[in-house]
Motif scaffolding. Structure first.
Motif, PDB file in Angstrom:
ATOM      1  N   THR A 175      35.025  21.211 -17.499  1.00 50.12           N
ATOM      2  CA  THR A 175      35.106  21.764 -18.856  1.00 50.12           C
ATOM      3  C   THR A 175      34.223  20.952 -19.809  1.00 50.12           C
ATOM      4  OG1 THR A 175      37.387  22.379 -18.383  1.00 50.12           O
ATOM      5  CG2 THR A 175      36.697  22.454 -20.693  1.00 50.12           C
ATOM      6  N   LEU A 176      34.161  19.660 -19.573  1.00 51.27           N
ATOM      7  CA  LEU A 176      33.310  18.816 -20.421  1.00 51.27           C
ATOM      8  C   LEU A 176      31.844  19.202 -20.274  1.00 51.27           C
ATOM      9  CD1 LEU A 176      34.912  15.263 -19.857  1.00 51.27           C
ATOM     10  CD2 LEU A 176      35.272  16.850 -21.777  1.00 51.27           C
ATOM     11  N   LEU A 177      31.435  19.501 -19.043  1.00 51.73           N
ATOM     12  CA  LEU A 177      30.045  19.846 -18.767  1.00 51.73           C
ATOM     13  C   LEU A 177      30.030  21.055 -17.832  1.00 51.73           C
ATOM     14  CD1 LEU A 177      28.999  16.136 -18.378  1.00 51.73           C
ATOM     15  CD2 LEU A 177      27.994  17.698 -20.054  1.00 51.73           C
ATOM     16  N   PRO A 178      30.270  22.237 -18.400  1.00 52.76           N
ATOM     17  CA  PRO A 178      30.395  23.436 -17.563  1.00 52.76           C
ATOM     18  C   PRO A 178      29.032  23.994 -17.149  1.00 52.76           C
ATOM     19  CG  PRO A 178      30.686  23.994 -19.874  1.00 52.76           C
ATOM     20  CD  PRO A 178      30.507  22.510 -19.831  1.00 52.76           C
ATOM     21  N   LEU A 227      37.788  29.127 -19.066  1.00 53.96           N
ATOM     22  CA  LEU A 227      37.015  28.028 -19.659  1.00 53.96           C
ATOM     23  C   LEU A 227      37.327  27.869 -21.150  1.00 53.96           C
ATOM     24  CD1 LEU A 227      34.840  25.843 -19.574  1.00 53.96           C
ATOM     25  CD2 LEU A 227      33.115  27.640 -19.897  1.00 53.96           C
ATOM     26  N   ASP A 280      38.749  24.598 -22.851  1.00 54.50           N
ATOM     27  CA  ASP A 280      37.955  23.972 -23.904  1.00 54.50           C
ATOM     28  C   ASP A 280      38.814  23.727 -25.155  1.00 54.50           C
ATOM     29  OD1 ASP A 280      34.991  23.347 -24.537  1.00 54.50           O
ATOM     30  OD2 ASP A 280      35.686  24.436 -26.306  1.00 54.50           O
ATOM     31  N   VAL A 339      40.828  20.731 -24.637  1.00 52.61           N
ATOM     32  CA  VAL A 339      40.014  19.515 -24.788  1.00 52.61           C
ATOM     33  C   VAL A 339      39.868  19.179 -26.278  1.00 52.61           C
ATOM     34  CG1 VAL A 339      37.744  18.471 -24.440  1.00 52.61           C
ATOM     35  CG2 VAL A 339      38.765  19.839 -22.617  1.00 52.61           C
ATOM     36  N   LEU A 340      39.668  20.201 -27.088  1.00 51.81           N
ATOM     37  CA  LEU A 340      39.576  19.969 -28.531  1.00 51.81           C
ATOM     38  C   LEU A 340      40.869  19.334 -29.055  1.00 51.81           C
ATOM     39  CD1 LEU A 340      38.125  20.311 -31.255  1.00 51.81           C
ATOM     40  CD2 LEU A 340      39.110  22.609 -31.401  1.00 51.81           C
ATOM     41  N   SER A 376      41.030  15.790 -28.052  1.00 53.35           N
ATOM     42  CA  SER A 376      40.130  14.917 -28.830  1.00 53.35           C
ATOM     43  C   SER A 376      40.739  14.545 -30.181  1.00 53.35           C
ATOM     44  CB  SER A 376      38.780  15.603 -29.034  1.00 53.35           C
ATOM     45  OG  SER A 376      38.895  16.661 -29.971  1.00 53.35           O
TER      46      SER A 376
END
Lengths: 167, 545
Positions: free
Chosen positions: A45-48, A102, A106, A109-110, A113
């Motif tokens: 997910t960080l670098l899809p 995804l 994502d 992930v937000l 963060s």
């Protein structure tokens, strides 16, 4: 012996760390049950994948896992993030993190963060740093950026000319 | 010369030691060169062909960095926030309100700090050598540009300097040995911006080969000079002066040995020195000693030995690298990861009186290479940021767009800037480490403000529409070029060595490195001047000592 990042990459590229001291007793990454597949999905997910390969395809999660197992102080940090992601996926979507789309991953992930919890903040920053490090030291990630290759041995003899479509 | 195994012992194998060894050994003098750091094998140690090349800056080895400490640095003025270092993604570089000691960037090893230098090969502005007599600040050089010029010419020949036939404000009797490099596509944007502002912008003089020369290949423009050159086209001391000195058969190099003290003899002469080979102390007699250990280690050794400080000037007058860097993104793709790091330069503000209201000049040059913004990992962490598809899109849109300007300016002596021996900390050999004291006075800060202003102005004129990172000396001590701690002069009460780099008292002791510079220059890189002084001192040693 202190292990430089470059040396670690050389070792992991050769597969030595994966088969090395990792079977020893000690804290382990949580990767079964509710946490199964979380690390792989999170790193991807960080670098899809888009027009360029994603982190999973480039083996970034494998390298991150090897690094965390080698630097064991990172295991509880990573575990805190894995547990949080798995729990939030279940809470918000009723699914495992790896089963989410995804965009849903994502969004989590937000949210990750933005967490003020020290361990989660540390997980986010460390894992993002590690993912970028392994991803961008893979030449397959470079062509989408217009980067032809390593600086040597060819150099950039076209340096005085306008670059191509990218870069 | 005395009849012993070696006629001259040199301490330190960088630009100074290399050039002295070259001059002496080629004239038939037997030289022993003692180097504290290791040898580097360019093709094996500087692996710019590995996918992980970007993760290591200069590949240091055990022993290739000296130990040193810092005294507490000054607090910062809340009214000068515009000089604070920052990155737009990560925020302030220095979170507190006190100046931070980031580093004295050097390499101990055969080749010294030329192993990681960008290759700039500058002659000093002649006017920067007369700061005291013309402007009442700092100190004058005891020799003038004309006396140094023949040695500049020889140093340029040995190193293989490429550059224009004439260079602004530093007259040349003969052109550079090699034609100038073409400017990179990115640097041409800066040239356009400079033209718009009415500033000069010319090809830099660099010890990087624009065509094959002296058995070395031409540069292939990988931008990574600071990581060490694996090809040997960069004119570091190991592949130029030291290579040629070793070829004479009269220059022996011992690496990994640290000189810990000089020994006083009779009749104002040094009798020898003591070095530590990692296991035990060794002594060597020395008919002539040449110290070339740099502006931090040279005063450390003199102070630890209690020698050559009759003037009280050893360690004083420490001049650091006063610098500013601005990095932005250009809307057009520039491919700015290609080229030479410092292929071009603006000398318009280099003269001592070029900056309104302050004494001491500065220069401007491209910054992306030295700022290490040329690989995808640094773009990901310092420019694009974030994660996911948006991050990858930003990477595609921004990679190769970085454009930067660096400025280096004059640094004048300050009573608060000096090197002494740390009263507590010692190295593995039991020798007190050097302690760096640094203080920027008001004139230095005002010069820095001018430098930052011109960097930003040039980036805007060059088309940059967004700054992403700026950093400088105001809140960071970060020095590569350091000077002044054993300065040369005519007056033995105000200087350590004379115009020939010879100790005023100790008749067989010479010093050839940045420490003898009475002034820093207005941003010139020092290696060529050190090499010119080394060749000149070698001639003096051969004929007089």
């Amino acid at each position: 012996m202190k292990l430089s990042r470059r040396r670690f990459l050389q070792i992991t590229a050769a597969g030595a760390v994966v088969a090395g001291p990792l079977g020893c007793a000690g804290p382990r990454l949580l990767e079964s049950g509710a946490q199964a597949g979380v690390l792989d999905s999170y790193i991807d997910t960080l670098l899809p994948a888009d027009s360029a390969p994603g982190a999973l395809e480039l083996g970034v999660a494998v390298q991150v896992r090897a690094l965390v197992r080698y630097k064991r102080a990172l295991v509880p940090v990573y575990n805190s993030g894995i547990v949080w992601l798995a729990a939030q996926a279940q809470l918000q979507h009723g699914k495992g993190y790896a089963e989410l789309a995804l965009a849903e991953r994502d969004t989590l992930v937000l949210q990750l963060s933005e967490q003020s919890d020290e361990s989660l903040a540390r997980f986010f920053h460390k894992s993002l740093h590690h993912a970028r490090m392994f991803y961008y030291t893979n030449p397959r990630a470079w062509s989408a950026l217009g980067l032809a290759g390593t600086p040597q041995p060819a150099g950039f003899m076209d340096y005085a000319q306008a670059p191509g479509a990218h870069g | 010369m005395a009849d012993s195994e070696h006629d001259v012992v040199i301490v330190g194998a960088g630009a100074g030691g290399g050039s002295v060894a070259y001059g002496l050994s080629r004239a038939g003098v037997r030289v022993l060169l003692l180097e504290a750091g290791p040898r580097f094998e360019p093709a094996q140690d500087f692996r710019l062909d590995l996918p992980s090349w970007e993760l290591t800056r200069f590949p240091h080895k055990p022993g290739s960095r000296g130990s040193y400490s810092y005294a507490e640095l000054q607090s910062l003025d809340p009214h000068r926030q515009h000089l604070r270092s920052y990155n737009t993604l990560t925020g302030r570089t220095v979170p507190g309100d006190r100046r931070h000691a980031y580093g004295y960037h050097h390499v101990r090893g055969v080749g010294g700090s030329t192993l990681h230098f960008t290759g700039e090969a500058h002659r000093l502005n002649p006017r920067a050598m007369r700061l005291h007599s013309e402007h009442g600040v700092g100190a004058d050089w005891p020799l003038d540009y004309g006396e140094l010029e023949p040695w500049y010419e020889q140093a340029e020949q040995v190193a293989g300097v490429a550059g224009p036939a004439q260079t602004a404000q530093r007259p040349r009797r003969v052109p550079c040995p090699l034609p100038p490099h073409a400017l990179s596509w990115a640097s041409r944007k800066l040239a356009d911006g400079a033209a718009m502002l009415g500033w000069g912008w010319e090809a830099n003089t660099v010890a990087a080969l624009s065509r094959p020369y002296a058995g070395r290949p031409g540069c292939n423009y990988c931008l990574q000079c600071n990581r060490g050159c694996p090809r040997g086209d960069k004119g570091s001391a190991d592949v130029t002066f030291l290579r040629d000195a070793a070829a004479t058969g009269r220059c022996s190099i011992l690496s990994g040995v640290q000189v810990t003290r000089l020994l006083a003899g009779d009749n104002d002469r040094i009798s020898g020195l003591v070095y530590h080979d990692g296991q035990r102390e060794q002594r060597v007699t020395a008919p002539v000693v040449v110290l070339c250990a740099g502006s931090v280690e040279t005063p450390r050794l003199l102070l630890a030995s209690g020698l050559a400080n009759e003037s009280g000037q050893v360690g004083r007058n420490f001049l650091e690298t006063l610098s500013w860097v601005s990095i932005g993104l250009h809307p057009e793709p520039l491919g700015s990861h290609r080229g030479l790091p410092s292929d071009s330069i603006c000398w318009d503000f280099n003269a001592p009186d070029a900056i309104p209201g302050v004494i001491g000049g500065m220069r401007l040059s491209p910054a992306v290479g030295e700022a290490d913004l040329s690989g995808s990992f640094n773009y990901a962490t310092r420019v694009a940021g974030g994660w996911g598809l948006r991050h990858k899109q930003a990477m595609r849109e921004q990679f190769g767009h970085a454009l930067g300007v660096a400025s280096i300016g004059e640094c004048l002596p300050d009573a608060g800037s000096y090197v002494d021996l740390d009263p507590v900390q010692a190295d593995a050999a039991g020798m007190p480490v050097a302690r760096i004291h640094s203080h920027l006075g008001d004139m230095a800060v005002r010069r820095l403000e001018f430098m930052a202003g011109r960097c930003r102005e040039l980036l805007i004129a060059s088309g940059v529409d967004r700054l992403v990172e700026e950093y400088g000396s105001y809140d960071l001590f970060s020095s590569t070029h350091v000077f002044g701690t054993a300065r040369m002069g005519r007056d033995p009460e105000q200087s350590v060595v004379d115009a020939d780099c010879r100790s005023h008292r100790w008749r067989n002791l010479f010093i050839v490195d940045g420490s003898v510079f009475p002034s820093s220059g207005g941003g010139e890189s020092p290696s060529l001047t050190i090499e010119a002084l080394g060749l000149r001192a070698a001639e003096h040693i051969r004929t007089q000592a």
